[in-house]
Design a protein around this motif. Structure first.
Motif, PDB file in Angstrom:
ATOM      1  N   TRP A 429      16.769 148.789  39.829  1.00  0.00           N
ATOM      2  CA  TRP A 429      17.286 149.082  41.163  1.00  0.00           C
ATOM      3  C   TRP A 429      16.194 149.041  42.236  1.00  0.00           C
ATOM      4  O   TRP A 429      16.463 149.290  43.399  1.00  0.00           O
ATOM      5  CB  TRP A 429      17.965 150.451  41.182  1.00  0.00           C
ATOM      6  CG  TRP A 429      17.071 151.571  40.729  1.00  0.00           C
ATOM      7  CD1 TRP A 429      16.170 152.274  41.485  1.00  0.00           C
ATOM      8  CD2 TRP A 429      16.981 152.106  39.407  1.00  0.00           C
ATOM      9  NE1 TRP A 429      15.522 153.211  40.708  1.00  0.00           N
ATOM     10  CE2 TRP A 429      16.000 153.139  39.427  1.00  0.00           C
ATOM     11  CE3 TRP A 429      17.632 151.834  38.207  1.00  0.00           C
ATOM     12  CZ2 TRP A 429      15.661 153.875  38.297  1.00  0.00           C
ATOM     13  CZ3 TRP A 429      17.295 152.566  37.079  1.00  0.00           C
ATOM     14  CH2 TRP A 429      16.329 153.573  37.130  1.00  0.00           C
ATOM     15  N   GLY A 430      14.963 148.776  41.850  1.00  0.00           N
ATOM     16  CA  GLY A 430      13.864 148.730  42.805  1.00  0.00           C
ATOM     17  C   GLY A 430      13.762 147.384  43.488  1.00  0.00           C
ATOM     18  O   GLY A 430      14.409 146.406  43.097  1.00  0.00           O
ATOM     19  N   THR A 431      12.927 147.334  44.518  1.00  0.00           N
ATOM     20  CA  THR A 431      12.772 146.093  45.271  1.00  0.00           C
ATOM     21  C   THR A 431      12.284 144.952  44.377  1.00  0.00           C
ATOM     22  O   THR A 431      12.811 143.848  44.420  1.00  0.00           O
ATOM     23  CB  THR A 431      11.791 146.294  46.429  1.00  0.00           C
ATOM     24  OG1 THR A 431      10.562 146.835  45.920  1.00  0.00           O
ATOM     25  CG2 THR A 431      12.357 147.241  47.464  1.00  0.00           C
ATOM     26  N   GLY A 432      11.258 145.230  43.557  1.00  0.00           N
ATOM     27  CA  GLY A 432      10.698 144.181  42.708  1.00  0.00           C
ATOM     28  C   GLY A 432      11.661 143.736  41.630  1.00  0.00           C
ATOM     29  O   GLY A 432      11.879 142.533  41.417  1.00  0.00           O
ATOM     30  N   GLY A 433      12.265 144.690  40.918  1.00  0.00           N
ATOM     31  CA  GLY A 433      13.171 144.347  39.827  1.00  0.00           C
ATOM     32  C   GLY A 433      14.405 143.604  40.305  1.00  0.00           C
ATOM     33  O   GLY A 433      14.827 142.615  39.689  1.00  0.00           O
ATOM     34  N   ALA A 434      15.006 144.084  41.392  1.00  0.00           N
ATOM     35  CA  ALA A 434      16.213 143.435  41.912  1.00  0.00           C
ATOM     36  C   ALA A 434      15.914 142.017  42.380  1.00  0.00           C
ATOM     37  O   ALA A 434      16.672 141.074  42.104  1.00  0.00           O
ATOM     38  CB  ALA A 434      16.792 144.267  43.062  1.00  0.00           C
ATOM     39  N   TYR A 435      14.786 141.847  43.072  1.00  0.00           N
ATOM     40  CA  TYR A 435      14.434 140.525  43.597  1.00  0.00           C
ATOM     41  C   TYR A 435      14.131 139.546  42.464  1.00  0.00           C
ATOM     42  O   TYR A 435      14.650 138.427  42.432  1.00  0.00           O
ATOM     43  CB  TYR A 435      13.235 140.651  44.529  1.00  0.00           C
ATOM     44  CG  TYR A 435      12.689 139.319  44.994  1.00  0.00           C
ATOM     45  CD1 TYR A 435      13.282 138.644  46.045  1.00  0.00           C
ATOM     46  CD2 TYR A 435      11.582 138.746  44.376  1.00  0.00           C
ATOM     47  CE1 TYR A 435      12.791 137.422  46.468  1.00  0.00           C
ATOM     48  CE2 TYR A 435      11.086 137.527  44.795  1.00  0.00           C
ATOM     49  CZ  TYR A 435      11.693 136.866  45.837  1.00  0.00           C
ATOM     50  OH  TYR A 435      11.212 135.659  46.240  1.00  0.00           O
ATOM     51  N   MET A 436      13.279 139.969  41.531  1.00  0.00           N
ATOM     52  CA  MET A 436      12.877 139.060  40.463  1.00  0.00           C
ATOM     53  C   MET A 436      14.062 138.672  39.580  1.00  0.00           C
ATOM     54  O   MET A 436      14.190 137.514  39.171  1.00  0.00           O
ATOM     55  CB  MET A 436      11.776 139.699  39.606  1.00  0.00           C
ATOM     56  CG  MET A 436      10.455 139.898  40.342  1.00  0.00           C
ATOM     57  SD  MET A 436       9.804 138.350  41.021  1.00  0.00           S
ATOM     58  CE  MET A 436       8.328 138.942  41.859  1.00  0.00           C
ATOM     59  N   ALA A 437      14.928 139.624  39.282  1.00  0.00           N
ATOM     60  CA  ALA A 437      16.103 139.313  38.470  1.00  0.00           C
ATOM     61  C   ALA A 437      17.000 138.296  39.173  1.00  0.00           C
ATOM     62  O   ALA A 437      17.556 137.395  38.524  1.00  0.00           O
ATOM     63  CB  ALA A 437      16.881 140.597  38.173  1.00  0.00           C
ATOM     64  N   ASP A 438      17.116 138.424  40.477  1.00  0.00           N
ATOM     65  CA  ASP A 438      18.004 137.538  41.227  1.00  0.00           C
ATOM     66  C   ASP A 438      17.442 136.127  41.321  1.00  0.00           C
ATOM     67  O   ASP A 438      18.137 135.145  41.030  1.00  0.00           O
ATOM     68  CB  ASP A 438      18.246 138.109  42.618  1.00  0.00           C
ATOM     69  CG  ASP A 438      19.467 137.501  43.295  1.00  0.00           C
ATOM     70  OD1 ASP A 438      20.406 137.119  42.578  1.00  0.00           O
ATOM     71  OD2 ASP A 438      19.479 137.414  44.525  1.00  0.00           O
ATOM     72  N   VAL A 439      16.171 135.992  41.731  1.00  0.00           N
ATOM     73  CA  VAL A 439      15.638 134.642  41.935  1.00  0.00           C
ATOM     74  C   VAL A 439      15.409 133.911  40.605  1.00  0.00           C
ATOM     75  O   VAL A 439      15.555 132.683  40.537  1.00  0.00           O
ATOM     76  CB  VAL A 439      14.336 134.655  42.758  1.00  0.00           C
ATOM     77  CG1 VAL A 439      14.586 135.208  44.134  1.00  0.00           C
ATOM     78  CG2 VAL A 439      13.219 135.408  42.055  1.00  0.00           C
ATOM     79  N   LEU A 440      15.064 134.644  39.543  1.00  0.00           N
ATOM     80  CA  LEU A 440      14.830 133.998  38.249  1.00  0.00           C
ATOM     81  C   LEU A 440      16.106 133.856  37.431  1.00  0.00           C
ATOM     82  O   LEU A 440      16.127 133.129  36.438  1.00  0.00           O
ATOM     83  CB  LEU A 440      13.785 134.788  37.452  1.00  0.00           C
ATOM     84  CG  LEU A 440      12.374 134.828  38.041  1.00  0.00           C
ATOM     85  CD1 LEU A 440      11.469 135.746  37.220  1.00  0.00           C
ATOM     86  CD2 LEU A 440      11.772 133.427  38.113  1.00  0.00           C
ATOM     87  N   GLY A 441      17.146 134.578  37.828  1.00  0.00           N
ATOM     88  CA  GLY A 441      18.414 134.466  37.109  1.00  0.00           C
ATOM     89  C   GLY A 441      18.406 135.146  35.759  1.00  0.00           C
ATOM     90  O   GLY A 441      19.204 134.800  34.881  1.00  0.00           O
TER      91      GLY A 441
END
Length: 493
Positions: A429-441
């Motif tokens: 739920w953090g900025t890094g985890g949410a972003y990386m999961a989204d862009v890397l799929g």
């Protein structure tokens, strides 16, 4: 370089009649953790709603238990968002970058040529090293993940490598380069909030980071030898044929990549460098890919806004090269906005300052201080859900205590970055985890076991604290040494 939009509250900043007790400070923190655990893990909700519940609970505690005004509480939300505004702007532009580089043929070409150059056995360590080098050069792990990372996911898929392993390798490399790059915003921030010279901080980060990278490369080499197996016959050719049949693949399509990296290397900040990459990607769509890919100037810019949905005839390639553009950033943006809002209101109620103060009361040795700083950074990533807060709050809270122990500020700057920046990608739920999961799929919990740096970096930091290795005293370049390292838990000196 990131700049602070506000000074986080310290324990002494809070008037006695407004300061929460330790129990009062724990209520919204524990409540938020329960909301996230039940909402995300048990009920299967997206994290936005549990984060909203946490904001409501914290606001209620602040207003009706602590007697704070709504103006003060809403100001905390505003300040929390301002703290991450630089990251939010970069995130928005990066989503446009991914789509324009896909339509321009940049990312498809990276996949096309990468399938020729890389073999399954060396793919994971190669992806790690290349990601580290590029991130060191441009100073942005987020940009590397969104560009090279996306390409590596495609290459790895073609080579039969699980996407979770590829994502872990990319993130290990990206955050390795980020930690030792003088161009990185978190590196600059860690130095700034601890009053440490930037290059001194960078040099201090190198040893622990190099050890973590070396261990990770060995692990990725072993994984590559055991996980790759045999590539299905014709798989690589099928992917390359699909790409070549849809995009023009030649050296010209790398112009957006070249422009972005050259600007970053020349010292331009991340945001204008990425914007230049978007513009160059749009022009490359028009002049290299031609009307078969983009019909008009308006259509080219619409790709940046609405994303790409290629039809190559191969479903694997279509899914790899599909992107959401600016519109596709909404899920990640709302998670990050909610996380920043929660962190800001927790800070404004004084809950974070009180918890940090209580931790200081039990830190009576260099060893426990190092472990306490690492724990605080990890906790801030989970509580405030933002890597900037995981650096700023412990960095400012523990500055005086490091002075009391006669330790150089570089020890503190290393601690908050080793345990703060690197672990942000492990919090779903953090900025890094949410972003990386989204862009890397790849969901955070799937790539987490293979993101070795996220575990090794704080562990090596703790080992330094326990042994005294690389712990430096004020006024001396010598290490504090191994003297009484384990006994120092009870040593007040």
């Amino acid at each position: 370089m990131a700049s602070l939009s506000f000074e986080p509250l310290t324990y002494d900043d809070i008037p006695d009649d407004e300061r929460p007790s330790f129990l009062q400070a724990l209520v919204p923190v524990l409540g938020m953790l329960v909301f996230l655990s039940v909402g995300v893990i048990w009920l299967g909700l997206d994290p936005q709603l549990p984060l909203l519940w946490g904001i409501i609970l914290t606001g209620a505690v602040g207003r009706y238990w602590l007697g704070l005004s709504w103006t003060r509480l809403s100001g905390g939300i505003r300040d929390g968002i301002n703290m991450g505004m630089s990251a939010l702007l970069i995130l928005l532009v990066v989503y446009m970058l991914i789509s324009t580089w896909t339509a321009a043929g940049t990312i498809p070409a990276l996949i096309y040529y990468g399938l020729d150059l890389l073999s399954p056995a060396v793919f994971l360590p190669a992806a790690t090293l290349l990601s580290a080098v590029v991130t060191f050069a441009i100073g942005s792990s987020w940009t590397t993940a969104a560009t090279l990372g996306v390409a590596f996911i495609g290459i790895g898929s073609g080579l039969g490598m699980p996407n979770a392993m590829t994502a872990g390798a990319v993130l290990t490399g990206a955050y390795t380069g980020d930690k030792v790059s003088p161009f990185s915003d978190t590196t600059n921030l860690a130095a700034a909030v601890t009053n440490t010279d930037l290059m001194t901080h960078v040099r201090t980060m190198r040893v622990g980071t190099s050890i973590a990278l070396a261990i990770s490369l060995v692990a990725y080499t072993v994984l590559g030898l055991t996980a790759s197996g045999d590539i299905p016959a014709g798989r690589v050719a099928e992917i390359q044929t699909a790409i070549a049949g849809t995009y023009t693949v030649n050296p010209l399509v790398f112009a957006p990549l070249l422009v972005t990296f050259v600007l970053a290397l020349r010292g331009y900040p991340a945001l204008p460098s990425i914007i230049a990459g978007v513009v160059t990607g749009t022009l490359t769509q028009l002049f290299v890919q031609g009307p078969s890919a983009i019909d008009t100037f308006v259509g080219a810019w619409n790709v940046a806004f609405a994303g790409t949905s290629p039809e190559t005839g191969v479903s694997t390639v279509d899914s790899l090269l599909a992107s959401g553009g600016l519109l596709g950033s909404s899920w990640t943006m709302t998670v990050i906005l909610a996380s920043l809002s929660l962190g800001g209101i927790l800070e404004r109620t004084g809950c974070i300052a009180v918890i940090a103060h209580e931790m200081r009361r039990i830190l009576t040795s260099v060893s426990s201080l190092t472990i306490g700083t690492a724990t605080s950074s990890l906790a801030m990533n989970a509580i405030a859900a933002d890597q900037y807060m995981s650096i700023v709050v412990p960095g400012m809270s523990f500055r005086g205590l490091y002075d009391e122990f006669d330790l150089e500020s570089r020890n503190l700057s290393r601690a908050v970055e080793s345990a703060g920046t690197t672990t942000s990608a492990l919090i779903p739920w953090g900025t890094g985890g949410a972003y990386m999961a989204d862009v890397l799929g790849v969901p955070t919990l799937q790539y987490a076991p293979y993101y070795f740096l996220g575990f090794l970096s704080p562990l090596i930091l703790v080992a330094m604290g326990l042994t005294g290795w690389r712990i430096t005293k004020e006024g001396s370049d010598t290490q504090a040494g191994l003297r009484g390292a384990f006994a120092s838990f009870t040593d007040d000196d």
